[in-house]
Design an enzyme around this catalytic site. Structure first.
Site, mmCIF file in Angstrom:
data_model
loop_
_atom_site.group_PDB
_atom_site.id
_atom_site.type_symbol
_atom_site.label_atom_id
_atom_site.label_comp_id
_atom_site.label_asym_id
_atom_site.label_seq_id
_atom_site.Cartn_x
_atom_site.Cartn_y
_atom_site.Cartn_z
ATOM 1 N N HIS A 109 5.159 -3.187 75.008
ATOM 2 C CA HIS A 109 6.110 -4.279 75.211
ATOM 3 C C HIS A 109 7.327 -3.723 75.936
ATOM 4 O O HIS A 109 7.672 -2.548 75.785
ATOM 5 C CB HIS A 109 6.547 -4.855 73.865
ATOM 6 C CG HIS A 109 5.487 -5.623 73.157
ATOM 7 N ND1 HIS A 109 5.779 -6.602 72.237
ATOM 8 C CD2 HIS A 109 4.134 -5.567 73.213
ATOM 9 C CE1 HIS A 109 4.665 -7.114 71.754
ATOM 10 N NE2 HIS A 109 3.650 -6.495 72.332
ATOM 11 N N GLU A 160 10.453 -3.993 75.417
ATOM 12 C CA GLU A 160 11.479 -3.424 74.545
ATOM 13 C C GLU A 160 11.119 -2.008 74.098
ATOM 14 O O GLU A 160 11.957 -1.102 74.130
ATOM 15 C CB GLU A 160 11.676 -4.285 73.291
ATOM 16 C CG GLU A 160 12.093 -5.709 73.565
ATOM 17 C CD GLU A 160 10.915 -6.683 73.594
ATOM 18 O OE1 GLU A 160 9.969 -6.484 74.392
ATOM 19 O OE2 GLU A 160 10.944 -7.643 72.820
#
Length: 170
Positions: A58, A60
């Site tokens: 992901h 993040e």
């Protein structure tokens, strides 16, 4: 983008949106993230799950890894993450564990958001750290990008899915 100064939340989110657009090149969900410390971008990433086959890729998580590498340790106490979509539980856990000071996101995720929509991992008093959270920065632009992506994906699926029976084909 790395090393670029940003003047405010909108400028940083604009960079996250630019990162999100890069995910489209490899058919990943268009989510982008940048991490800022002292007004300068120290990490900028986008989703790479489809590209790498890694379920943890992901935006993040990738940005946290890069930022930790940049600062030379895992504590990101003086950093702010800007992300186009509300973090999921995995990403929220990584943000808490990295001691991220602040999280700013664009679009909410009413199905899997862990920064207030479904869960509130970033502000859970039972955990050893809490992140300050601001939501809704460039929300319309972030949400539109995601809506368009999933709309196109659904349309492509309808076209490629054969009818279940002869009756449906006629």
């Amino acid at each position: 983008m790395f090393g670029q100064p940003v003047s405010d939340d909108s400028a940083a989110m604009t960079c996250a949106v630019q990162q999100a657009m890069l995910a489209l090149a490899h058919h990943d969900v268009p989510v982008g993230a940048v991490i800022v410390r002292d007004g300068v971008i120290i990490a900028a990433r986008h989703n790479e799950r489809e590209l790498t086959g890694d379920p943890t890729a992901h935006a993040e998580v990738l940005a946290i890894r890069d930022a930790a590498d940049f600062v030379g340790h895992w504590r990101l106490e003086h950093c702010t993450l800007y992300v186009t979509l509300e973090p999921c539980t995995m990403c929220a856990g990584a943000l808490v564990n990295s001691r991220m000071m602040r999280v700013v996101f664009g679009a909410t995720d009413p199905k899997a958001g862990a920064a207030g929509s479904v869960y509130n991992v970033l502000d859970d008093a039972r955990l050893n750290h809490r992140c300050s959270v601001e939501q809704g920065v460039m929300a319309a632009e972030c949400a539109e990008m995601l809506t368009a992506f999933f709309g196109e994906r659904r349309a492509a699926k309808r076209v490629s899915t054969p009818p279940d029976s002869i009756d449906e084909a006629t």
